[in-house]
Design a protein around this motif. Sequence first.
Motif, mmCIF file in Angstrom:
data_model
loop_
_atom_site.group_PDB
_atom_site.id
_atom_site.type_symbol
_atom_site.label_atom_id
_atom_site.label_comp_id
_atom_site.label_asym_id
_atom_site.label_seq_id
_atom_site.Cartn_x
_atom_site.Cartn_y
_atom_site.Cartn_z
ATOM 1 N N ASP A 120 8.348 -10.509 3.988
ATOM 2 C CA ASP A 120 7.163 -9.659 3.834
ATOM 3 C C ASP A 120 7.514 -8.299 3.265
ATOM 4 N N MET A 121 8.717 -7.829 3.614
ATOM 5 C CA MET A 121 9.128 -6.471 3.263
ATOM 6 C C MET A 121 10.534 -6.473 2.679
ATOM 7 N N SER A 122 10.924 -5.314 2.178
ATOM 8 C CA SER A 122 12.273 -5.082 1.689
ATOM 9 C C SER A 122 12.835 -3.882 2.456
ATOM 10 N N LEU A 123 14.119 -3.645 2.361
ATOM 11 C CA LEU A 123 14.685 -2.449 2.982
ATOM 12 C C LEU A 123 14.124 -1.196 2.319
ATOM 13 N N VAL A 124 14.002 -1.245 0.989
ATOM 14 C CA VAL A 124 13.526 -0.085 0.233
ATOM 15 C C VAL A 124 12.288 -0.458 -0.580
ATOM 16 N N GLY A 125 11.288 0.403 -0.501
ATOM 17 C CA GLY A 125 10.047 0.206 -1.243
ATOM 18 C C GLY A 125 9.003 1.152 -0.688
ATOM 19 N N PRO A 126 7.833 1.241 -1.278
ATOM 20 C CA PRO A 126 6.771 2.086 -0.724
ATOM 21 C C PRO A 126 6.406 1.620 0.689
ATOM 22 N N ARG A 127 6.180 2.560 1.591
ATOM 23 C CA ARG A 127 5.824 2.192 2.955
ATOM 24 C C ARG A 127 4.502 1.427 2.974
ATOM 25 N N PRO A 128 4.402 0.351 3.794
ATOM 26 C CA PRO A 128 3.127 -0.365 3.905
ATOM 27 C C PRO A 128 2.136 0.461 4.723
ATOM 28 N N LEU A 129 1.022 0.792 4.133
ATOM 29 C CA LEU A 129 0.032 1.632 4.787
ATOM 30 C C LEU A 129 -1.094 0.782 5.365
ATOM 31 N N LEU A 130 -2.210 1.409 5.706
ATOM 32 C CA LEU A 130 -3.309 0.676 6.332
ATOM 33 C C LEU A 130 -4.095 -0.140 5.301
ATOM 34 N N VAL A 131 -4.592 -1.290 5.745
ATOM 35 C CA VAL A 131 -5.393 -2.161 4.880
ATOM 36 C C VAL A 131 -6.646 -1.424 4.400
ATOM 37 N N GLU A 132 -7.182 -0.566 5.255
ATOM 38 C CA GLU A 132 -8.422 0.147 4.906
ATOM 39 C C GLU A 132 -8.249 1.107 3.724
ATOM 40 N N TYR A 133 -6.994 1.411 3.359
ATOM 41 C CA TYR A 133 -6.753 2.295 2.218
ATOM 42 C C TYR A 133 -6.846 1.567 0.875
ATOM 43 N N LEU A 134 -6.749 0.252 0.868
ATOM 44 C CA LEU A 134 -6.684 -0.506 -0.386
ATOM 45 C C LEU A 134 -7.776 -0.135 -1.388
ATOM 46 N N PRO A 135 -9.052 -0.068 -0.977
ATOM 47 C CA PRO A 135 -10.085 0.271 -1.974
ATOM 48 C C PRO A 135 -10.101 1.744 -2.378
ATOM 49 N N LEU A 136 -9.303 2.578 -1.716
ATOM 50 C CA LEU A 136 -9.311 4.013 -1.998
ATOM 51 C C LEU A 136 -8.322 4.435 -3.082
ATOM 52 N N TYR A 137 -7.361 3.559 -3.423
ATOM 53 C CA TYR A 137 -6.370 3.918 -4.426
ATOM 54 C C TYR A 137 -6.977 3.910 -5.831
ATOM 55 N N ASP A 138 -6.552 4.861 -6.663
ATOM 56 C CA ASP A 138 -6.923 4.764 -8.074
ATOM 57 C C ASP A 138 -5.930 3.812 -8.746
ATOM 58 N N ASN A 139 -6.131 3.531 -10.029
ATOM 59 C CA ASN A 139 -5.299 2.531 -10.710
ATOM 60 C C ASN A 139 -3.819 2.883 -10.691
ATOM 61 N N GLU A 140 -3.514 4.170 -10.812
ATOM 62 C CA GLU A 140 -2.116 4.605 -10.814
ATOM 63 C C GLU A 140 -1.500 4.437 -9.420
ATOM 64 N N GLN A 141 -2.218 4.872 -8.404
ATOM 65 C CA GLN A 141 -1.709 4.772 -7.031
ATOM 66 C C GLN A 141 -1.516 3.321 -6.603
ATOM 67 N N PHE A 155 20.711 -8.860 -0.640
ATOM 68 C CA PHE A 155 21.167 -7.641 0.028
ATOM 69 C C PHE A 155 20.288 -7.345 1.249
ATOM 70 N N ASP A 156 18.961 -7.486 1.094
ATOM 71 C CA ASP A 156 18.025 -7.270 2.204
ATOM 72 C C ASP A 156 18.370 -8.165 3.387
ATOM 73 N N ILE A 157 18.588 -9.452 3.109
ATOM 74 C CA ILE A 157 18.859 -10.418 4.183
ATOM 75 C C ILE A 157 20.180 -10.098 4.887
ATOM 76 N N LEU A 158 21.234 -9.891 4.105
ATOM 77 C CA LEU A 158 22.559 -9.653 4.689
ATOM 78 C C LEU A 158 22.594 -8.360 5.506
ATOM 79 N N LEU A 159 22.025 -7.292 4.963
ATOM 80 C CA LEU A 159 22.067 -6.019 5.684
ATOM 81 C C LEU A 159 21.159 -6.046 6.912
ATOM 82 N N SER A 160 19.991 -6.667 6.785
ATOM 83 C CA SER A 160 19.069 -6.764 7.927
ATOM 84 C C SER A 160 19.689 -7.563 9.064
ATOM 85 N N LEU A 161 20.314 -8.687 8.738
ATOM 86 C CA LEU A 161 20.977 -9.502 9.765
ATOM 87 C C LEU A 161 22.106 -8.719 10.424
#
Length: 197
Positions: A101-122, A6-12
Motif C-alpha cells: 500500500d505504501m513505500s518508505l518514501v513518498g508523499p504522506r497519505p492524507l485524509l480521503v476527504e481531501y481528494l476533491p479539494l486538490y487542484d490538478n497540480e496538487q 528496498f522497501d521490503i528488505l528495509l521494512s522487514l
Amino acid sequence: MLKRLFDILLSLSVLLCLAPVMVITALLIAVKLGRPVIFKQKRPGIRGEVFEMYKFRSMTEEKDDNGELLSDDQRLPRFGKLLRSSSLDELPELLNILKGDMSLVGPRPLLVEYLPLYDNEQAKRHNVKPGITGWAQVNGRNAISWEEKFKLDVWYVENRSFLLDIKILFLTVLKVFKRDGISQGGQATAEKFRGTK
C-alpha cells in the motif's frame, strides 16, 4: 523494482529489530490509552485508491456531554505526544509497506476527504505510492503550510530517484532525533486542509 525490493528488505529488517520496542509500546498504549492499540484509517494511496493505514493509537476516546469526540488537541495526552514526537506511532505503517500500500518514501497519505479539494497540480502527489516519510516531512513537516507541503510533494514526484530516497531517509532519522516540525502552533498536528483559494 529496486525501490520495491528496498522497501521490503528495509521494512522487514526494521520490524525484526524493533519488534521488542513495538511490543512494549503496544502494552503501554493499552494501559495508558486503552484498546485497540492499533489505529486504522482509510487513506488514499497511488492513483487515489483507498487503503487502510495502520498506526499506533496516540489519542483517547474522550467525549463531551453530547457524546461527541473532543477536539484532537484535547484527546492527545502527554504520552500520545511522546509517541508522535518520537515517530513510534508510525511503526505499524511498515506493515502497509509489506502489503504494497505504501513505500518508505513518498508523499504522506492524507485524509480521503481531501481528494476533491486538490487542484490538478496538487493531485500529482498521488502519481506515486504514499510514504512513511517524504520530501515535505524533511523540509518542514507540519510547521509549513499545506500549499508548501504539496509543492514539495509534487517536486518529489517529478524528481524521484533511489539516491533521493536514501537522502530523505537519512534526513528523516535526523529530524526524528531533533523532533522538528511535529505540529503547527495550537494544533495537535496540523489544521485541516480546506482547499487552495
